[in-house]
Write a protein that holds these residues in place. Structure first.
Motif, PDB file in Angstrom:
ATOM      1  N   ILE A  50      55.653  11.468  20.723  1.00 34.39           N
ATOM      2  CA  ILE A  50      56.240  10.164  21.033  1.00 34.39           C
ATOM      3  C   ILE A  50      57.664  10.071  20.483  1.00 34.39           C
ATOM      4  N   THR A  51      57.853  10.520  19.249  1.00 39.84           N
ATOM      5  CA  THR A  51      59.184  10.487  18.641  1.00 39.84           C
ATOM      6  C   THR A  51      60.169  11.351  19.418  1.00 39.84           C
ATOM      7  N   LEU A  52      59.730  12.541  19.823  1.00 38.07           N
ATOM      8  CA  LEU A  52      60.604  13.430  20.591  1.00 38.07           C
ATOM      9  C   LEU A  52      60.961  12.817  21.944  1.00 38.07           C
ATOM     10  N   LEU A  56      64.852  12.076  22.486  1.00 39.19           N
ATOM     11  CA  LEU A  56      65.569  12.909  23.450  1.00 39.19           C
ATOM     12  C   LEU A  56      66.015  12.105  24.667  1.00 39.19           C
ATOM     13  N   THR A  57      65.284  11.053  25.010  1.00 43.11           N
ATOM     14  CA  THR A  57      65.672  10.222  26.149  1.00 43.11           C
ATOM     15  C   THR A  57      66.852   9.317  25.819  1.00 43.11           C
ATOM     16  N   LEU A  58      66.847   8.733  24.643  1.00 39.15           N
ATOM     17  CA  LEU A  58      67.857   7.737  24.294  1.00 39.15           C
ATOM     18  C   LEU A  58      69.118   8.344  23.688  1.00 39.15           C
ATOM     19  N   LEU A  59      68.986   9.473  22.981  1.00 39.17           N
ATOM     20  CA  LEU A  59      70.149  10.075  22.344  1.00 39.17           C
ATOM     21  C   LEU A  59      70.901  10.965  23.343  1.00 39.17           C
ATOM     22  N   PRO A  60      72.206  10.891  23.391  1.00 38.81           N
ATOM     23  CA  PRO A  60      73.005  11.679  24.358  1.00 38.81           C
ATOM     24  C   PRO A  60      73.182  13.126  23.911  1.00 38.81           C
ATOM     25  N   LEU A  61      72.077  13.856  23.862  1.00 37.38           N
ATOM     26  CA  LEU A  61      72.120  15.261  23.446  1.00 37.38           C
ATOM     27  C   LEU A  61      71.967  16.150  24.674  1.00 37.38           C
ATOM     28  N   PHE A  72      62.385  14.873  30.442  1.00 36.40           N
ATOM     29  CA  PHE A  72      61.695  15.066  29.176  1.00 36.40           C
ATOM     30  C   PHE A  72      60.224  14.648  29.191  1.00 36.40           C
ATOM     31  N   VAL A  73      59.812  13.768  30.088  1.00 34.69           N
ATOM     32  CA  VAL A  73      58.399  13.366  30.111  1.00 34.69           C
ATOM     33  C   VAL A  73      57.483  14.563  30.349  1.00 34.69           C
ATOM     34  N   PRO A  74      57.683  15.373  31.405  1.00 35.62           N
ATOM     35  CA  PRO A  74      56.786  16.529  31.587  1.00 35.62           C
ATOM     36  C   PRO A  74      56.895  17.553  30.466  1.00 35.62           C
ATOM     37  N   ALA A  75      58.102  17.751  29.927  1.00 35.91           N
ATOM     38  CA  ALA A  75      58.275  18.722  28.846  1.00 35.91           C
ATOM     39  C   ALA A  75      57.514  18.285  27.593  1.00 35.91           C
ATOM     40  N   ILE A  76      57.582  17.002  27.261  1.00 33.98           N
ATOM     41  CA  ILE A  76      56.889  16.499  26.074  1.00 33.98           C
ATOM     42  C   ILE A  76      55.381  16.451  26.315  1.00 33.98           C
ATOM     43  N   MET A  77      54.954  16.156  27.542  1.00 40.12           N
ATOM     44  CA  MET A  77      53.527  16.207  27.860  1.00 40.12           C
ATOM     45  C   MET A  77      52.990  17.620  27.671  1.00 40.12           C
ATOM     46  N   ALA A  78      53.757  18.608  28.120  1.00 43.75           N
ATOM     47  CA  ALA A  78      53.338  20.003  27.938  1.00 43.75           C
ATOM     48  C   ALA A  78      53.243  20.339  26.454  1.00 43.75           C
ATOM     49  N   LEU A  79      54.198  19.870  25.665  1.00 35.91           N
ATOM     50  CA  LEU A  79      54.170  20.117  24.223  1.00 35.91           C
ATOM     51  C   LEU A  79      52.961  19.436  23.576  1.00 35.91           C
ATOM     52  N   ALA A  80      52.607  18.247  24.067  1.00 29.70           N
ATOM     53  CA  ALA A  80      51.437  17.557  23.537  1.00 29.70           C
ATOM     54  C   ALA A  80      50.153  18.329  23.838  1.00 29.70           C
ATOM     55  N   VAL A  81      50.074  18.922  25.023  1.00 28.78           N
ATOM     56  CA  VAL A  81      48.921  19.761  25.363  1.00 28.78           C
ATOM     57  C   VAL A  81      48.819  20.928  24.394  1.00 28.78           C
ATOM     58  N   ILE A  82      49.938  21.580  24.125  1.00 28.86           N
ATOM     59  CA  ILE A  82      49.946  22.721  23.198  1.00 28.86           C
ATOM     60  C   ILE A  82      49.530  22.280  21.799  1.00 28.86           C
ATOM     61  N   GLN A 130      46.730  11.284  25.429  1.00 28.61           N
ATOM     62  CA  GLN A 130      48.147  11.562  25.173  1.00 28.61           C
ATOM     63  C   GLN A 130      48.974  11.370  26.437  1.00 28.61           C
ATOM     64  N   ALA A 131      48.491  11.927  27.548  1.00 32.39           N
ATOM     65  CA  ALA A 131      49.239  11.851  28.799  1.00 32.39           C
ATOM     66  C   ALA A 131      49.425  10.402  29.239  1.00 32.39           C
ATOM     67  N   ILE A 132      48.373   9.593  29.096  1.00 36.46           N
ATOM     68  CA  ILE A 132      48.474   8.179  29.473  1.00 36.46           C
ATOM     69  C   ILE A 132      49.478   7.449  28.584  1.00 36.46           C
ATOM     70  N   LEU A 133      49.405   7.711  27.272  1.00 37.37           N
ATOM     71  CA  LEU A 133      50.314   7.047  26.340  1.00 37.37           C
ATOM     72  C   LEU A 133      51.759   7.474  26.574  1.00 37.37           C
ATOM     73  N   LEU A 134      51.996   8.778  26.715  1.00 36.69           N
ATOM     74  CA  LEU A 134      53.357   9.260  26.959  1.00 36.69           C
ATOM     75  C   LEU A 134      53.874   8.784  28.311  1.00 36.69           C
ATOM     76  N   GLY A 135      52.980   8.742  29.310  1.00 32.41           N
ATOM     77  CA  GLY A 135      53.384   8.232  30.616  1.00 32.41           C
ATOM     78  C   GLY A 135      53.783   6.767  30.553  1.00 32.41           C
ATOM     79  N   ALA A 136      53.041   5.971  29.781  1.00 34.29           N
ATOM     80  CA  ALA A 136      53.363   4.548  29.644  1.00 34.29           C
ATOM     81  C   ALA A 136      54.715   4.365  28.942  1.00 34.29           C
ATOM     82  N   ILE A 137      54.959   5.167  27.911  1.00 32.20           N
ATOM     83  CA  ILE A 137      56.249   5.086  27.216  1.00 32.20           C
ATOM     84  C   ILE A 137      57.376   5.527  28.145  1.00 32.20           C
ATOM     85  N   GLY A 138      57.136   6.613  28.896  1.00 32.84           N
ATOM     86  CA  GLY A 138      58.136   7.064  29.859  1.00 32.84           C
ATOM     87  C   GLY A 138      58.424   6.003  30.912  1.00 32.84           C
TER      88      GLY A 138
END
Length: 258
Positions: A50-52, A56-61, A72-82, A130-138
Protein backbone atom coordinates in the motif's frame (compact mmCIF):
# COMPACT_ATOMS: atom_id res chain seq x y z
CA UNK A 1 -13.03 -63.04 12.16
CA UNK A 2 -14.23 -63.24 15.78
CA UNK A 3 -17.70 -62.04 16.61
CA UNK A 4 -17.98 -58.57 18.14
CA UNK A 5 -18.63 -59.04 21.89
CA UNK A 6 -20.15 -55.59 22.32
CA UNK A 7 -23.23 -54.33 20.47
CA UNK A 8 -22.99 -51.15 18.44
CA UNK A 9 -23.35 -48.05 20.57
CA UNK A 10 -21.91 -49.59 23.74
CA UNK A 11 -18.96 -47.19 23.72
CA UNK A 12 -19.81 -43.56 23.23
CA UNK A 13 -18.55 -41.32 21.87
CA UNK A 14 -17.21 -43.38 19.00
CA UNK A 15 -14.03 -41.59 17.84
CA UNK A 16 -13.38 -41.59 14.11
CA UNK A 17 -11.81 -39.21 11.59
CA UNK A 18 -13.99 -36.33 10.45
CA UNK A 19 -14.90 -36.18 6.75
CA UNK A 20 -12.06 -34.85 4.61
CA UNK A 21 -13.96 -31.68 3.55
CA UNK A 22 -14.53 -30.77 7.20
CA UNK A 23 -10.86 -31.37 8.06
CA UNK A 24 -9.81 -29.34 5.04
CA UNK A 25 -12.09 -26.47 6.05
CA UNK A 26 -10.67 -26.54 9.58
CA UNK A 27 -7.09 -26.50 8.29
CA UNK A 28 -7.93 -23.64 5.93
CA UNK A 29 -9.50 -21.64 8.76
CA UNK A 30 -6.48 -22.22 11.01
CA UNK A 31 -3.95 -21.19 8.36
CA UNK A 32 -6.00 -18.11 7.43
CA UNK A 33 -6.15 -16.97 11.07
CA UNK A 34 -2.41 -17.49 11.48
CA UNK A 35 -1.72 -15.43 8.36
CA UNK A 36 -3.96 -12.55 9.41
CA UNK A 37 -2.74 -12.51 13.03
CA UNK A 38 0.95 -12.39 12.16
CA UNK A 39 2.15 -8.79 12.43
CA UNK A 40 5.23 -9.37 10.30
CA UNK A 41 3.08 -10.98 7.61
CA UNK A 42 0.65 -8.05 7.61
CA UNK A 43 3.57 -5.62 7.30
CA UNK A 44 4.90 -7.51 4.28
CA UNK A 45 1.56 -8.28 2.63
CA UNK A 46 -0.45 -5.13 3.31
CA UNK A 47 1.48 -2.12 4.62
CA UNK A 48 4.49 -2.28 2.28
CA UNK A 49 2.48 -2.72 -0.98
CA UNK A 50 0.00 0.00 0.00
CA UNK A 51 2.81 2.41 0.89
CA UNK A 52 4.63 1.68 -2.36
CA UNK A 53 1.49 2.15 -4.46
CA UNK A 54 0.60 5.51 -2.92
CA UNK A 55 4.18 6.76 -2.86
CA UNK A 56 5.13 5.75 -6.40
CA UNK A 57 1.87 7.15 -7.78
CA UNK A 58 2.00 10.52 -6.06
CA UNK A 59 5.75 11.20 -6.05
CA UNK A 60 7.24 12.41 -9.38
CA UNK A 61 9.90 9.70 -9.59
CA UNK A 62 10.88 8.55 -13.07
CA UNK A 63 9.10 9.05 -16.37
CA UNK A 64 6.01 6.83 -16.38
CA UNK A 65 3.66 9.06 -18.34
CA UNK A 66 0.52 10.88 -17.20
CA UNK A 67 -1.22 7.72 -15.92
CA UNK A 68 1.30 6.58 -13.33
CA UNK A 69 -1.31 4.74 -11.29
CA UNK A 70 -2.15 2.46 -14.25
CA UNK A 71 1.54 1.50 -14.42
CA UNK A 72 2.03 0.85 -10.74
CA UNK A 73 -1.21 -0.92 -9.75
CA UNK A 74 -0.39 -4.19 -11.60
CA UNK A 75 3.27 -4.01 -10.57
CA UNK A 76 2.40 -3.60 -6.88
CA UNK A 77 -0.28 -6.31 -7.11
CA UNK A 78 2.37 -8.67 -8.49
CA UNK A 79 4.70 -7.73 -5.63
CA UNK A 80 1.90 -8.40 -3.14
CA UNK A 81 1.42 -11.88 -4.62
CA UNK A 82 5.14 -12.57 -4.20
CA UNK A 83 5.08 -11.26 -0.62
CA UNK A 84 2.25 -13.55 0.47
CA UNK A 85 2.61 -16.62 -1.72
CA UNK A 86 6.39 -16.89 -1.72
CA UNK A 87 8.16 -14.98 1.05
CA UNK A 88 5.54 -15.34 3.77
CA UNK A 89 4.70 -18.93 2.91
CA UNK A 90 8.34 -20.05 2.73
CA UNK A 91 9.14 -18.56 6.14
CA UNK A 92 5.97 -19.93 7.75
CA UNK A 93 6.56 -23.46 6.43
CA UNK A 94 10.23 -23.41 7.46
CA UNK A 95 9.44 -22.46 11.06
CA UNK A 96 6.52 -24.92 11.17
CA UNK A 97 9.08 -27.59 10.29
CA UNK A 98 11.54 -26.31 12.87
CA UNK A 99 9.03 -26.37 15.74
CA UNK A 100 7.54 -29.72 14.72
CA UNK A 101 4.12 -28.38 13.72
CA UNK A 102 4.20 -30.01 10.29
CA UNK A 103 5.37 -33.31 11.78
CA UNK A 104 2.40 -33.30 14.17
CA UNK A 105 0.00 -32.39 11.37
CA UNK A 106 1.42 -35.27 9.34
CA UNK A 107 0.43 -37.65 12.14
CA UNK A 108 -3.24 -36.60 11.98
CA UNK A 109 -5.94 -38.06 9.78
CA UNK A 110 -5.63 -35.11 7.40
CA UNK A 111 -3.78 -36.29 4.28
CA UNK A 112 -0.64 -34.54 3.13
CA UNK A 113 -2.39 -33.02 0.15
CA UNK A 114 -4.99 -31.63 2.55
CA UNK A 115 -2.30 -29.83 4.57
CA UNK A 116 -0.87 -28.28 1.41
CA UNK A 117 -4.34 -27.46 0.06
CA UNK A 118 -5.35 -25.77 3.32
CA UNK A 119 -2.27 -23.55 3.27
CA UNK A 120 -2.73 -22.78 -0.42
CA UNK A 121 -6.39 -21.82 0.06
CA UNK A 122 -5.44 -19.47 2.90
CA UNK A 123 -2.78 -17.83 0.71
CA UNK A 124 -5.21 -17.44 -2.21
CA UNK A 125 -7.76 -15.81 0.10
CA UNK A 126 -5.22 -13.30 1.43
CA UNK A 127 -3.93 -12.57 -2.08
CA UNK A 128 -7.41 -11.73 -3.37
CA UNK A 129 -8.05 -9.55 -0.30
CA UNK A 130 -4.82 -7.74 -1.19
CA UNK A 131 -5.92 -7.35 -4.81
CA UNK A 132 -9.29 -5.90 -3.78
CA UNK A 133 -7.69 -3.48 -1.32
CA UNK A 134 -4.97 -2.35 -3.75
CA UNK A 135 -7.54 -2.06 -6.53
CA UNK A 136 -9.75 0.14 -4.34
CA UNK A 137 -6.80 2.39 -3.47
CA UNK A 138 -5.80 2.54 -7.14
CA UNK A 139 -9.38 3.48 -8.08
CA UNK A 140 -9.28 6.30 -5.52
CA UNK A 141 -6.03 7.49 -7.14
CA UNK A 142 -7.63 7.58 -10.60
CA UNK A 143 -7.13 4.04 -11.93
CA UNK A 144 -9.94 2.98 -14.27
CA UNK A 145 -9.41 -0.60 -15.50
CA UNK A 146 -11.45 -2.29 -18.19
CA UNK A 147 -14.04 -4.77 -16.76
CA UNK A 148 -12.68 -7.57 -18.96
CA UNK A 149 -9.21 -6.69 -17.74
CA UNK A 150 -10.29 -7.33 -14.16
CA UNK A 151 -11.36 -10.86 -15.08
CA UNK A 152 -8.13 -11.53 -16.97
CA UNK A 153 -6.18 -10.05 -14.08
CA UNK A 154 -7.88 -12.39 -11.61
CA UNK A 155 -6.82 -15.38 -13.74
CA UNK A 156 -3.22 -14.16 -13.92
CA UNK A 157 -3.16 -13.51 -10.16
CA UNK A 158 -4.45 -17.05 -9.52
CA UNK A 159 -1.75 -18.53 -11.77
CA UNK A 160 0.95 -16.35 -10.22
CA UNK A 161 -0.18 -17.32 -6.73
CA UNK A 162 0.00 -21.03 -7.57
CA UNK A 163 3.49 -20.58 -9.06
CA UNK A 164 4.92 -18.70 -6.09
CA UNK A 165 3.23 -20.99 -3.55
CA UNK A 166 5.01 -23.92 -5.22
CA UNK A 167 8.34 -22.07 -5.11
CA UNK A 168 7.71 -21.03 -1.49
CA UNK A 169 6.95 -24.62 -0.46
CA UNK A 170 10.11 -25.75 -2.21
CA UNK A 171 12.25 -23.21 -0.36
CA UNK A 172 10.56 -23.57 3.02
CA UNK A 173 10.39 -27.35 2.84
CA UNK A 174 14.03 -28.06 2.03
CA UNK A 175 16.31 -25.64 3.92
CA UNK A 176 16.81 -24.72 7.58
CA UNK A 177 14.52 -22.05 9.03
CA UNK A 178 17.29 -19.49 9.56
CA UNK A 179 18.52 -19.92 6.00
CA UNK A 180 14.99 -19.65 4.63
CA UNK A 181 14.36 -16.47 6.65
CA UNK A 182 17.39 -14.75 5.15
CA UNK A 183 17.04 -16.15 1.63
CA UNK A 184 13.29 -15.53 1.31
CA UNK A 185 13.67 -11.86 2.28
CA UNK A 186 16.66 -11.45 -0.04
CA UNK A 187 14.74 -13.01 -2.92
CA UNK A 188 11.83 -10.66 -2.23
CA UNK A 189 14.07 -7.70 -3.09
CA UNK A 190 15.49 -9.54 -6.11
CA UNK A 191 12.02 -10.38 -7.41
CA UNK A 192 10.86 -6.81 -6.81
CA UNK A 193 13.81 -5.41 -8.74
CA UNK A 194 13.38 -7.81 -11.64
CA UNK A 195 9.66 -7.10 -11.82
CA UNK A 196 10.39 -3.36 -11.98
CA UNK A 197 12.54 -3.92 -15.08
CA UNK A 198 9.45 -4.88 -17.08
CA UNK A 199 7.70 -1.56 -16.50
CA UNK A 200 7.15 0.70 -19.47
CA UNK A 201 10.12 3.06 -19.32
CA UNK A 202 12.79 4.26 -21.71
CA UNK A 203 15.47 3.66 -19.09
CA UNK A 204 15.34 -0.15 -19.46
CA UNK A 205 16.69 -1.68 -22.72
CA UNK A 206 14.38 -4.08 -24.54
CA UNK A 207 16.86 -6.96 -24.22
CA UNK A 208 16.98 -6.56 -20.44
CA UNK A 209 13.19 -6.52 -20.25
CA UNK A 210 12.97 -9.77 -22.20
CA UNK A 211 15.50 -11.44 -19.92
CA UNK A 212 13.49 -10.20 -16.90
CA UNK A 213 10.33 -11.71 -18.40
CA UNK A 214 11.94 -15.15 -18.25
CA UNK A 215 11.85 -14.98 -14.44
CA UNK A 216 8.65 -15.68 -12.47
CA UNK A 217 8.39 -12.14 -11.06
CA UNK A 218 9.02 -10.48 -14.41
CA UNK A 219 6.54 -12.78 -16.14
CA UNK A 220 3.87 -12.11 -13.50
CA UNK A 221 4.34 -8.34 -13.61
CA UNK A 222 4.18 -8.16 -17.39
CA UNK A 223 1.28 -10.63 -17.71
CA UNK A 224 -0.75 -8.76 -15.10
CA UNK A 225 0.04 -5.39 -16.69
CA UNK A 226 -1.17 -6.61 -20.08
CA UNK A 227 -4.20 -8.40 -18.63
CA UNK A 228 -5.53 -5.17 -17.13
CA UNK A 229 -5.33 -3.30 -20.46
CA UNK A 230 -6.95 -5.85 -21.45
CA UNK A 231 -4.82 -8.27 -23.48
CA UNK A 232 -3.30 -11.70 -22.96
CA UNK A 233 0.44 -12.16 -22.53
CA UNK A 234 0.73 -15.79 -23.57
CA UNK A 235 4.50 -15.72 -23.20
CA UNK A 236 4.28 -14.59 -19.58
CA UNK A 237 1.56 -17.14 -18.82
CA UNK A 238 3.72 -19.91 -20.29
CA UNK A 239 6.74 -18.79 -18.23
CA UNK A 240 4.65 -18.78 -15.05
CA UNK A 241 3.27 -22.23 -15.83
CA UNK A 242 6.76 -23.65 -16.41
CA UNK A 243 8.13 -22.15 -13.18
CA UNK A 244 5.09 -23.42 -11.30
CA UNK A 245 5.50 -26.93 -12.66
CA UNK A 246 9.21 -26.96 -11.82
CA UNK A 247 8.54 -25.71 -8.29
CA UNK A 248 5.71 -28.17 -7.68
CA UNK A 249 7.64 -31.19 -8.95
CA UNK A 250 10.75 -30.22 -7.00
CA UNK A 251 8.69 -29.65 -3.83
CA UNK A 252 7.06 -33.07 -4.19
CA UNK A 253 10.51 -34.61 -4.62
CA UNK A 254 12.47 -32.86 -1.86
CA UNK A 255 9.93 -31.42 0.62
CA UNK A 256 10.66 -32.52 4.20
CA UNK A 257 8.25 -32.39 7.15
CA UNK A 258 11.08 -32.28 9.73
Amino acid sequence: MSENLFPAGTFTPDPCPAPVPRMLAAQFGLDLKLLLRNGEQLLLTMFVPITLLIGLTLLPLGDFGPHRVATFVPAIMALAVISTAFTGQAIAVAFDRRYGALKRLGATALPVWGIIAGKSMAVVTVVFLQAILLGAIGFALGWRPHPVGLLLGAVVIALGTATFVALGLLLGGTLKAEVVLALANLLWFVFAGIGALTLETQAVPAAVRWVARLTPSGALTEALTQALTPSVDWFGIAVLAVWGAIGALAALRWFKFT
